[in-house]
Scaffold this active site. Structure first.
Site, PDB file in Angstrom:
ATOM      1  N   GLY A  31      -9.552   7.477 -29.629  1.00 49.91           N
ATOM      2  CA  GLY A  31      -8.929   7.442 -30.945  1.00 49.91           C
ATOM      3  C   GLY A  31      -9.710   8.227 -31.985  1.00 49.91           C
ATOM      4  N   THR A  32     -11.015   8.085 -31.978  1.00 52.03           N
ATOM      5  CA  THR A  32     -11.834   8.751 -32.998  1.00 52.03           C
ATOM      6  C   THR A  32     -11.692  10.263 -32.889  1.00 52.03           C
ATOM      7  OG1 THR A  32     -13.377   6.900 -32.971  1.00 52.03           O
ATOM      8  CG2 THR A  32     -14.196   8.971 -33.887  1.00 52.03           C
TER       9      THR A  32
ATOM     10  N   ASN B 159      -5.718  -2.274 -37.908  1.00 56.04           N
ATOM     11  CA  ASN B 159      -6.503  -2.921 -36.855  1.00 56.04           C
ATOM     12  C   ASN B 159      -7.004  -4.309 -37.243  1.00 56.04           C
ATOM     13  OD1 ASN B 159      -7.790  -0.736 -38.423  1.00 56.04           O
ATOM     14  ND2 ASN B 159      -9.694  -1.657 -37.703  1.00 56.04           N
TER      15      ASN B 159
ATOM     16  N   SER C 218      -5.415   5.472 -28.181  1.00 51.39           N
ATOM     17  CA  SER C 218      -6.677   5.280 -27.472  1.00 51.39           C
ATOM     18  C   SER C 218      -6.461   4.404 -26.249  1.00 51.39           C
ATOM     19  CB  SER C 218      -7.673   4.618 -28.421  1.00 51.39           C
ATOM     20  OG  SER C 218      -8.837   4.262 -27.722  1.00 51.39           O
TER      21      SER C 218
ATOM     22  N   CYS D 126     -16.406  -1.782 -35.656  1.00 54.12           N
ATOM     23  CA  CYS D 126     -17.261  -0.753 -36.235  1.00 54.12           C
ATOM     24  C   CYS D 126     -17.910  -1.214 -37.517  1.00 54.12           C
ATOM     25  CB  CYS D 126     -16.434   0.489 -36.531  1.00 54.12           C
ATOM     26  SG  CYS D 126     -15.392   0.926 -35.182  1.00 54.12           S
TER      27      CYS D 126
HETATM   28  N1  PLP Z   1      -8.197   3.858 -35.082  1.00 49.51           N
HETATM   29  C1  PLP Z   1      -7.989   2.534 -35.076  1.00 49.51           C
HETATM   30  C2  PLP Z   1      -6.868   1.952 -35.899  1.00 49.51           C
HETATM   31  C3  PLP Z   1      -8.810   1.703 -34.301  1.00 49.51           C
HETATM   32  O1  PLP Z   1      -8.595   0.388 -34.300  1.00 49.51           O
HETATM   33  C4  PLP Z   1      -9.845   2.294 -33.538  1.00 49.51           C
HETATM   34  C5  PLP Z   1     -10.775   1.453 -32.762  1.00 49.51           C
HETATM   35  O2  PLP Z   1     -11.023   0.308 -33.101  1.00 49.51           O
HETATM   36  C6  PLP Z   1     -10.002   3.693 -33.572  1.00 49.51           C
HETATM   37  C7  PLP Z   1      -9.160   4.439 -34.357  1.00 49.51           C
HETATM   38  C8  PLP Z   1     -11.065   4.370 -32.766  1.00 49.51           C
HETATM   39  O3  PLP Z   1     -10.675   4.467 -31.417  1.00 49.51           O
HETATM   40  P1  PLP Z   1     -11.753   4.784 -30.263  1.00 49.51           P
HETATM   41  O4  PLP Z   1     -12.561   3.529 -30.101  1.00 49.51           O
HETATM   42  O5  PLP Z   1     -10.936   5.096 -29.059  1.00 49.51           O
HETATM   43  O6  PLP Z   1     -12.555   5.936 -30.716  1.00 49.51           O
END
Ligand code: PLP
Length: 385
Positions: free
Chosen positions: A71-72, A150, A198, A324
């Protein structure tokens, strides 16, 4: 002690079916999909199948799927790749409640001369589309607004946002990391240009994700090198991750409606009983428009972290914000943006369920939680004050 896992918005268990699918890819079928020989070529076929499986879940074309590391990366690629492809526009619109993968990337842009607008939300975490419309102008390159939050599970009207944005030369990206696999979505009926997902949020392994790029959307390549992923994202593919993600998408597509009902039933039972049995508790977020698996409850005048530690003693895993931001003593930026009072934002706990949770687990948590809240309240300096 048995683990009761209610932290599925942080990450999920890999589905057994997914594990079976990827096992042979480590020691038997380990070829490089770019190789000329048959041994490598058969891996290319597996990646093609995974691309189709993901596309089917999203309602798009396989060619619109770019595999990433998660996702990031997808969020960063969407934001930076869009701006690199639209050098004459210098404005980005986002919201105050995005995941740090979007919010930090946008805030960095402000240091490089971009105008970054962070839309506010109301006390239930909802956006005002009139506010967005007012901020859109000819300088806007990108609107990036999440599909579902989230922390609270609140769902944003992304199809309406996409409609608003269309025709103005603006790219619309949505971070759908929490939505994909939890609620049905159909990109063939939407004007969304870019969408992030993700793997590890939908029972695939960690370290794999997707950026959906609608055909015709201008996006600069975000990793250069080899020709993989149509030249947009170079690097030898994470084959087990990609194949696992394909399988996880297939499983999600098969069962989404039925599982949503079951997960929602469990979530609602957990939520309504805790709200009823724990005085001074309140729900955060829009009750009627949320992911079916998420509940975010504030227990006023006590610390969410203290609750989590006590739940942990019983093997119950939950979260007091996004993974995070936990570890920081700042209350969640999402709850603060919603105007949740400080004493309630500090005492927030997120329970996020999955198809693997059971009613016994919910009952167990319902039994353990009220005495924990009661004990912490008796110790709370805010309450005695
Ligand atoms: N975007 C949202 C809404 C998320 O909840 C998360 C992870 O918690 C991410 C992005 C990041 O995803 P990844 O852990 O695959 O980098």
């Amino acid at each position: 002690m048995k683990t009761v896992y209610f932290d599925n918005n942080a990450t999920t268990k890999v589905a057994e079916e997914v594990l079976e699918e990827i096992k042979p890819l480590f020691c038997e079928l380990y070829g490089n999909p770019s190789s000329m020989h048959t041994f490598g070529g058969q891996i290319g076929r597996r990646i093609r199948k995974a691309r189709e499986q993901v596309a089917r879940l999203l309602g798009c074309e396989p060619a619109e799927i770019i595999f990433t590391s998660g996702g990031t990366e997808s969020d960063n690629a969407a934001i930076k790749g869009t701006l690199a492809a639209a050098p004459d526009r210098r404005k980005v619109i986002t919201t105050r409640v995005e995941h740090p993968a979007v919010l930090t990337a946008c805030r960095e842009l402000a240091n490089h001369g971009y105008t970054v607008v962070e839309l506010v939300v109301d006390k239930e975490g909802r956006l005002d589309l009139a506010d967005l419309e007012e901020k859109l102008d000819d300088d806007t390159a990108l609107v990036t607004i999440m599909y579902a939050n989230n922390e609270t599970g609140v769902i944003f009207p992304v199809d309406k946002i996409a409609e608003l944005v269309t025709g103005r030369g603006v790219v619309f990206h949505t971070d759908a990391v929490q939505a994909v696999g939890k609620i049905p979505l159909d990109l063939s009926k939407s004007n969304i240009d870019l969408l992030s997902l993700s793997g590890h949020k939908l029972h695939a392994p960690k370290g794999v994700g997707v950026l959906y790029v609608r055909k015709g959307t201008r996006l600069a390549p975000f990793m250069v090198g080899g020709h993989q992923e149509a030249g947009k994202r170079a690097g030898t593919e994470n084959v087990p991750g990609i194949v696992g993600l394909g399988k996880a998408c297939e499983l999600a597509a098969e069962n989404i409606e039925e599982e949503n009902d079951r997960v929602k039933f469990l979530r609602d039972k957990l939520e309504s009983t805790l709200l009823q049995k724990c005085p001074g508790s309140r729900l955060n977020g829009d009750k009627d428009n949320r992911l079916p698996n998420t509940t975010n409850i504030s227990f006023e005048y006590i610390e969410g972290e203290a609750i989590l530690l006590m739940l942990d003693k019983y093997g119950i895993c939950a979260s007091s914000g996004s993974a995070c931001t936990s570890g920081s003593l700042e209350p969640s930026h999402v709850l603060r943006a919603m105007g949740v009072p400080f004493t309630a934002a500090h005492g927030s706990v997120r329970f996020s369920l999955s198809r693997y949770n059971t009613e016994q687990e919910v009952d167990y948590t319902i039994e353990k939680m009220p005495p924990i809240v009661d004990k912490l309240r008796r110790l709370s300096p805010f309450v005695s004050a």
